[in-house]
Structure formats: structure tokens, C-alpha cells
Design an enzyme around this catalytic site. Structure first.
Site, PDB file in Angstrom:
ATOM      1  N   GLN A   1     -16.675  34.980  33.734  1.00 16.83           N
ATOM      2  CA  GLN A   1     -16.174  35.698  32.560  1.00 16.83           C
ATOM      3  C   GLN A   1     -17.040  35.417  31.330  1.00 16.83           C
ATOM      4  OE1 GLN A   1     -11.972  35.477  32.623  1.00 16.83           O
ATOM      5  NE2 GLN A   1     -11.663  36.425  30.656  1.00 16.83           N
TER       6      GLN A   1
ATOM      7  N   SER B   1     -16.840  29.999  38.400  1.00 14.84           N
ATOM      8  CA  SER B   1     -15.442  30.378  38.166  1.00 14.84           C
ATOM      9  C   SER B   1     -15.109  31.692  38.885  1.00 14.84           C
ATOM     10  CB  SER B   1     -15.168  30.438  36.662  1.00 14.84           C
ATOM     11  OG  SER B   1     -13.791  30.584  36.399  1.00 14.84           O
ATOM     12  N   LEU B   2     -14.855  32.761  38.147  1.00 10.68           N
ATOM     13  CA  LEU B   2     -14.619  34.074  38.746  1.00 10.68           C
ATOM     14  C   LEU B   2     -15.719  34.439  39.740  1.00 10.68           C
ATOM     15  CD1 LEU B   2     -13.709  37.144  38.814  1.00 10.68           C
ATOM     16  CD2 LEU B   2     -15.158  37.403  36.795  1.00 10.68           C
TER      17      LEU B   2
ATOM     18  N   ARG C   1      -5.600  37.391  40.203  1.00 16.25           N
ATOM     19  CA  ARG C   1      -5.981  36.173  39.481  1.00 16.25           C
ATOM     20  C   ARG C   1      -6.005  36.432  37.984  1.00 16.25           C
ATOM     21  NH1 ARG C   1     -11.046  33.928  37.618  1.00 16.25           N
ATOM     22  NH2 ARG C   1     -11.294  31.692  38.094  1.00 16.25           N
TER      23      ARG C   1
ATOM     24  N   HIS D   1      -9.060  26.576  33.747  1.00 15.64           N
ATOM     25  CA  HIS D   1      -9.461  25.362  34.469  1.00 15.64           C
ATOM     26  C   HIS D   1      -8.847  24.099  33.853  1.00 15.64           C
ATOM     27  CE1 HIS D   1     -12.039  27.778  36.946  1.00 15.64           C
ATOM     28  NE2 HIS D   1     -12.541  28.339  35.859  1.00 15.64           N
TER      29      HIS D   1
ATOM     30  N   GLN E   1      -9.105  25.751  42.330  1.00 16.70           N
ATOM     31  CA  GLN E   1     -10.093  26.073  41.298  1.00 16.70           C
ATOM     32  C   GLN E   1      -9.469  26.372  39.933  1.00 16.70           C
ATOM     33  OE1 GLN E   1     -11.559  29.718  40.194  1.00 16.70           O
ATOM     34  NE2 GLN E   1     -13.575  29.476  41.113  1.00 16.70           N
TER      35      GLN E   1
END
Length: 296
Positions: A9, A88-89, A113, A195, A244
Site C-alpha cells: 500500500q 505486506s499486501l 483483507r 501490523h 501477518q
């Protein structure tokens, strides 16, 4: 060895993906399939929307995923990964590119998500901040000394760590870290504390969806964010994906492990050049390049 990495992101921009949509029949087909799956024309927002449209988490995450995955499927004819990772993503993009997840299932999970994270942000208003110029252990120690929720969230490269938590926790941490000599302690324009433990409602919601989704053995190792290590077992990959959301992104460790395992040529697929820059700061000796647009 050739490694492919996929951004997270923040890399989005208006117009992303339009060139490949206009020039490649498979890309057009996949984008239109995405519009059907999502129930709205995300292509309109990606190609002609506003920056504000693209900043909505429910739009941003699927948009970056689509741009990355469709480029991997259509632009680089030599796409034959020996190892993959995503920030991440971007881990979802990496899993689809490596064949562990289908395009349709990957998009559905990314959309779920994004919506789960948005809801978690609304439950507890929170934020993130970039800390530059301190060793990781100093940042960790300061976060641990604060009673409010604040944790290390993204280990991006040596000397650059993003922290995540409540507004109060972030404010206190930034103040203390500046006193410790941080070159910068800058709050980020994000919707919440990604996170961190504040994402627990999203983790619980996504866990059910991941559990009910079919995963296959990937064609190559997938280096996952939770510990930066390579995985090929579908059940372990699923468990790591669930963890995650509330665990830090160990990007520095991921890149170092990939290099230790033989990676000497990294290609970032998707919008922007953020990961190329981070990889260069982690190890200047490896080759880096990016695929962010359609090339005949």
C-alpha cells in the site's frame, strides 16, 4: 538467481494499469473479471479516478494487487520466478504470481483483507510513523517502554523502521525517539495501525476466509513477512498470512535471506519503485529493476 518482489500500500497512482489494459487482451479480460468479482468498476477508479478515490483502503489494496499480478501475467514473457516476496499486501500478489493462489481467490482475499482492516481502523483510531536514523533495537526499546499501544511494524531497511499504534502511543514514541537522535520521526498519512495488535479484529475475520480458501504448492519458495523465511507448504503459508496482519513486516530480513539463498537480481513488479530503493539500501551489490508499465 532471479527474484521477483511485489509492492504494498502507498504505491498507487491515478492511471495505473491503463496501458496494459489497452494493449493486452488477457489484461483486459482479467481487469473486467476483477470488476465483476468486486461488484464495482475498480478500473474506472484506477484509470480515471482521483487520488482520494485511490486512497480508500478498499480500493487501494485491490488496485495495487491487480496492477502487480496482471503485469506479471502479461508483460514479462520470461516470468519464471526462482523466489518471490511481497511487502505486506504485496505478499498476496507474490502468492498468486507463484501459483499458490488463483487470481480470483487472491483478489477476493485482498478485498476482504482491505475491508476488515478498514473496520479495525474505525474501531480504534490509530496511525503509523516512519523513524529514520536509529538502530532497530533502540526503536524497539522505546516502544516497549510506552504503556500505550505502539510497536515496530515495518523493518524496511537499515535505519528505516515504521512504528504502528494508538495516536497517544505514536506521539509519545516520536517524541522519545527524536530525543534519542532520530533524524526523522514522521507520522504517515495512513488510516490506522497496520501490523500491530490493533489489527486483531481484522486478523480474526481474515483467518476464517483464508482457512476456507484453497492454496496450492507454489512453483518456487515464497519468502513471507512474518519471519522473512522461505515457505512452500500451503498450510504453513496460510498460517503465516493470518499472522501477518498483527505482526511486523520483516522486509530487511526477507531481502537478506533471499540474497543469502542466491538471489542476485531483483525485479519489482507493480506500481512505483519503493522496493527497489529499499533493496539497494539493504545490499548495493545486487541488481534491481522494475516492471511498472506495459512494454511491447
Amino acid at each position: 538467481m532471479k527474484a521477483y518482489v511485489f509492492p504494498g500500500q502507498g504505491a498507487q497512482y491515478v492511471g495505473m494499469g491503463k496501458d496494459v489494459y489497452d494493449n493486452h487482451p488477457l489484461a483486459k479480460e482479467l481487469f473486467e473479471k476483477a470488476n465483476e468479482i468486486l461488484g464495482f468498476r475498480i478500473t474506472d477508479l484506477m484509470f480515471e479516478g482521483s487520488d482520494e478515490d485511490l486512497k480508500q483502503t478498499k480500493v487501494t489494496q485491490p488496485a495495487i494487487f491487480l496492477h502487480s499480478v496482471i503485469l506479471a501475467k502479461t508483460v514479462d514473457e520470461s516470468f519464471n520466478p526462482e523466489m518471490v516476496a511481497g511487502h505486506s499486501l504485496g505478499e498476496f500478489s507474490a502468492l498468486v504470481a507463484a501459483g499458490a493462489l488463483s487470481f480470483e481467490d487472491g483478489l477476493k482475499l485482498v478485498s476482504q483483507r482491505a475491508q476488515a482492516m478498514q473496520k479495525a481502523c474505525e474501531i480504534t483510531p490509530s496511525t503509523m510513523a516512519a523513524i529514520v536514523g536509529l538502530e532497530d533495537h533502540v526503536v524497539e526499546e522505546v516502544c516497549e517502554s510506552i504503556e500505550d499501544v505502539v510497536v515496530a511494524a515495518n523493518y524496511n531497511c537499515p535505519g528505516q523502521l515504521v512504528i504502528s499504534g494508538s495516536f497517544e502511543g505514536i506521539d509519545k514514541a516520536c517524541e522519545l525517539l527524536k530525543e534519542k537522535g532520530a533524524k526523522r520521526a514522521l507520522k504517515l498519512p495512513v488510516g490506522g495501525a497496520f501490523h500491530s495488535p490493533l489489527m486483531e479484529p481484522a486478523r480474526a475475520e481474515l483467518a476464517e476466509s483464508i482457512k476456507n480458501t484453497s492454496f496450492s504448492k507454489p512453483v518456487c519458495p515464497v519468502y513471507q513477512n512474518v519471519d522473512g523465511k522461505p515457505y512452500t507448504d500451503p498450510e504453513q503459508i496460510k498460517a503465516n498470512l493470518v499472522s501477518q496482519l498483527t505482526s511486523p513486516v520483516k522486509w530487511t530480513q526477507t531481502v537478506r535471506n533471499m540474497i543469502a539463498d542466491g538471489a542476485d537480481d531483483f525485479t519489482e513488479i507493480g506500481p512505483g519503485k519503493v522496493l527497489q530503493g529499499l533493496i539497494k539500501k539493504i545490499d548495493r551489490s545486487v541488481a534491481t529493476q522494475g516492471i511498472s508499465s506495459y512494454n511491447k
